[in-house]
Design a protein around this motif. Structure first.
Motif: not given
Length: 629
Positions: A475-485
Motif C-alpha cells: 500500500a506504500q507504492l505511490g507514496t512519498l517517504p520521509r527521509l531520516r538519518l
C-alpha cells in the motif's frame, strides 16, 4: 519523727528543682532546635551568603553519547585527554621562562600565550586593589600530544597545571572522511556544532553532576550534606541509518567513476525506500589537470566563435580543514536532472488519463519544431512510438507532447507533490531547497523544459526521496517517504506510516515496470564497457539523465560540460534500495566519444553499487539474462 519529716521535705524540694531544671533544659533544647530549623529552612540573605562561602562545589563530568552506524559501529566517541591551564595568581616573576614552557608544551605561539595569561595577571592586580579575589584559572591551547603530556608530568613550572578534558573524535583513518560532513563536530564545552551532533545535542549531551561539601583546611571534603550529591548522567548513544560498509562501497564506486570518466566530481545517495532511512551519502571531488578557472572574457570569445571553449572549473568546493567541515554537495548543490525527471512527468500525464502506455504518438522522426518555433530533438529518432516507449526511449518530443495536454497549474502542482522545491529536512547543515519555477514565471517554454528535466533544479537527496515513490511496496507504492538519518528499529518498521500519496499504485507500478527495460539496456552497455566489474546478479529498474552545466556566472550553459546521472531501484520485484549517482563534468574525451551520457557515465557506478550492496543485505541472487538484449 521530726528528723524523718525534714528528710522528706528536702527530698520533695530536690524533686521540684530537678523537675524545673528538666523542663528548662527541654525548653532550651526546643528553642535551639527551633532556631536550627529556622536557620536551615528559612535562613536570612546574610546567613545564606556566609554559608555559601563555607561550602565548595566540585563538578563531575559525564561522557557524551557515542554516535553509531546502523550496525552499532562507532562513528564518533569521546575519550579523555590532557590540557594545560595556568594559575596567574601563582606564576612567578620573571614570567617569560614559564610562558615559553607553556607555549612549547601546547604548540600555541608564545605571543598568544603571553597575551592571554598576562591579561589575567594585570586583572588580578586590579582586583587586589579592589579587595576582590584573584583569577586562578586560564586554559591554554587544546589537547596535548602524548609527548607533551609525558614531559609535563615530569616537571611543570609553578602555577602551571594539567587537567583532564573530554575529546570528541571521529572514527580513525579514512573512515572519518566517509561520515565527517554528516556527523558534524562539538565545541570545547562538548555542545554540538552542525550535523547530527547539533541536531541531536539534547540526546547526546551529558548532564554534569555536582558535589556540595564543607572543605577542611586541606581542601578535601570534611562534611557532605545528604542531598549534596548529584551524580552525573552520561549522554545517550545515537544510532544512525548510515552504514559504514555501504559508505565504503559508495566511495570506491564514486572514485572509480571519477577516474573512468575523467570527471570533476561524483556524488551518490542510497536510501531505503520503505523506511526512508539514508543508508549512504557521499561526495567526491577532483581537480582535472586540463580545467582552468572561469573567465567571462574567455567564455565570451568562445561563444562568438573566436576561440575554442576551454574546460572550466565547475566543481570547486571550499577546502575543509577537517572532515566535519567537509562540503557535502549531495545536500547543498543543485543540478538540472535532465531525463531522470521524465518518469515523474510521464506519471503525471498517465495519471491524468491523457495517454495510456499503448497509445501511439507521432514523434516526428526525431526532430520537431513546436508552434512557438522551439526545435526539439530526440537522441533515438523514431517516426512513431507508444506512450510507454516514450519513457523507455527517453523521447523529448513525446514527453513534450504529453505535458502539453496538462495545464501549467497541473504540471507544476504535480512536481511539488513529489517533494521538489523543498528540502528533505534532514539534520544536515545548509540543505538546499531546490528550484521550481514560480507560477508567475511559468510559461509554455517552461512547460516543455520541465517535461525533460530542465528549468527545475534538485539535489541527489531530493531525487532519491522522489524516486522512492516508485520503489515502495504494498500500500506504500505511490507514496512519498520521509527521509531520516536515524536507524529505524523493529517498532518503527512495523509502524511505518503511508505518508503522502503522490500517485495511484497502478501508475507507480507501471513506471517501475517500464524502467526495468531502461536499466537492462544500461546493464548491457556497462558489461561491454567494463567486463571486469562484478557480474549481474540482480535486475534493477532505473533511468538515466544528462543535462548541460550552468556557466559559473549564471549566463546560460557551458556547451561541452554536463551532469550525467542515473537513478535506480533494486531488486525489481521488491526494491530494497534506491541509488542515485551524479557524475559532474565527464572529460572532453568522453564527450567526444559520446560516452558522457548518464547511462554510460553514471549507470555503471549505480550497477556496481547495487551488485555489491544486495549480497551484503543477504538478498538471494537472481537469474538475470542479458544475452538477448
Amino acid at each position: 519523727m521530726r528528723i524523718g519529716g525534714e528528710a522528706e521535705a528536702r527530698a520533695r524540694r530536690v524533686d521540684r528543682f530537678a523537675a524545673i531544671a528538666a523542663v528548662a533544659l527541654v525548653g532550651a533544647l526546643v528553642v535551639v532546635l527551633g532556631r536550627v530549623v529556622q536557620l536551615q529552612a528559612f535562613p536570612s540573605e546574610r546567613l545564606e551568603a556566609l554559608a555559601a562561602e563555607r561550602f565548595a562545589v566540585r563538578s563531575a563530568q559525564a561522557r557524551r553519547g557515542d554516535v553509531l552506524d546502523r550496525r552499532g559501529r562507532p562513528l564518533a566517541s569521546t575519550r579523555t585527554g590532557w590540557r594545560v591551564f595556568v594559575d596567574p595568581h601563582l606564576i612567578e616573576h620573571p614570567y617569560m621562562p614559564t610562558l615559553n614552557t607553556v607555549a612549547d608544551l601546547t604548540g600555541v605561539p608564545t605571543e598568544a600565550v603571553v597575551s592571554r595569561v598576562m591579561a589575567r595577571v594585570a586583572r588580578n592586580e586590579r582586583r587586589a586593589q579592589e579587595g576582590r579575589g584573584p583569577i586562578r584559572y586560564v586554559s591554554v591551547g587544546g589537547e596535548l600530544t602524548d609527548g607533551a603530556v609525558a614531559r609535563a608530568q615530569q616537571e611543570l613550572p609553578v602555577g602551571v597545571h594539567l587537567e583532564t578534558i573530554p575529546v570528541r573524535e571521529l572514527v580513525q583513518g579514512e573512515a572519518a572522511e566517509l561520515v565527517g560532513s554528516i556527523i558534524g563536530r562539538v565545541d570545547v564545552n562538548q555542545h554540538g556544532l552542525g550535523g547530527v551532533e547539533a541536531a541531536f545535542d539534547e540526546q547526546l549531551g551529558p548532564s554534569p553532576g555536582a558535589l556540595v561539601y564543607m572543605p577542611a583546611s586541606s581542601g578535601e571534603p570534611m562534611w557532605i550534606e545528604p542531598d549534596g550529591i548529584e551524580p552525573p548522567t552520561p549522554g545517550e548513544p545515537l544510532r544512525l541509518s548510515i552504514d559504514l560498509t555501504l559508505q565504503q562501497i559508495l566511495r570506491e564506486e564514486l572514485d572509480r567513476a571519477l577516474v573512468r570518466n575523467d570527471a570533476s566530481g561524483a556524488r551518490g545517495v542510497m536510501v531505503d525506500p520503505h523506511t526512508g532511512e539514508v543508508l549512504a551519502m557521499l561526495d567526491r571531488v577532483r581537480r582535472p589537470v586540463d580545467a582552468v578557472e572561469f573567465d567571462g572574457e574567455v567564455a565570451g570569445a568562445a561563444a562568438r566563435g573566436e576561440r575554442e571553449w576551454p574546460r572550466f572549473v565547475v566543481v570547486d568546493p571550499p577546502v575543509a580543514s577537517e572532515p566535519a567541515l567537509a562540503y557535502n554537495r549531495c545536500v547543498r548543490d543543485v543540478y538540472e536532472p535532465g531525463s531522470t525527471f521524465k518518469p515523474f512527468a510521464w506519471a503525471l500525464v498517465t495519471e491524468r488519463g491523457v495517454f495510456s502506455p499503448a497509445d501511439e504518438l507521432d514523434t516526428e522522426s526525431g526532430v520537431w519544431r513546436q508552434p512557438n518555433g522551439r526545435v526539439l530533438r530526440d537522441v533515438a529518432a523514431r517516426d512513431r512510438q507508444t506512450w510507454g516507449d516514450v519513457l523507455i526511449n527517453s523521447s523529448n518530443i513525446g514527453m513534450a507532447k504529453g505535458t502539453d495536454e496538462l495545464t501549467h497549474e497541473e504540471l507544476r502542482a504535480g512536481v511539488l507533490r513529489f517533494g521538489f522545491g523543498e528540502s528533505t529536512r534532514l539534520p544536515i547543515d545548509h540543505e538546499a531547497d531546490g528550484l521550481v519555477t514560480p507560477m508567475a514565471s511559468w510559461s509554455d517554454f517552461t512547460q516543455t523544459s520541465v517535461a525533460f528535466g530542465y528549468e527545475i533544479a534538485v539535489t541527489p537527496l531530493q531525487m532519491a526521496r522522489a524516486f522512492s515513490v516508485f520503489a515502495r511496496g504494498g500500500a506504500q507504492l505511490g507514496t512519498l517517504p520521509r527521509l531520516r538519518l536515524t536507524a529505524a528499529g523493529e517498532a518503527d518498521r512495523a509502524a511505518i506510516e503511508l505518508r503522502v500519496r503522490v500517485l495511484p499504485e497502478w501508475v507507480a507500478g507501471l513506471v517501475r515496470t517500464l524502467l526495468e527495460e531502461v536499466a537492462s539496456r544500461m546493464e548491457v552497455w556497462a558489461a561491454r564497457d567494463y567486463p571486469e566489474d562484478p557480474p549481474t546478479r540482480y535486475a534493477i529498474s532505473g533511468k538515466s539523465g544528462t543535462s548541460r552545466m550552468v556557466r559559473p556566472d549564471g549566463r546560460g550553459y557551458l556547451p561541452r560540460q554536463y551532469h550525467a546521472s542515473f537513478v535506480a531501484m533494486a531488486p525489481v520485484e521488491s526494491p530494497r534500495i534506491v541509488v542515485v549517482v551524479v557524475v559532474d563534468d565527464p572529460g572532453p574525451s568522453r564527450v567526444a566519444a559520446r560516452r558522457h551520457f548518464g547511462s554510460r557515465a553514471a549507470g555503471p557506478a549505480v550497477r556496481n553499487i547495487v551488485q555489491r550492496t544486495l549480497p551484503y543485505f543477504g538478498v538471494p541472487a537472481q537469474s538475470v539474462d542479458l544475452s538477448s538484449r
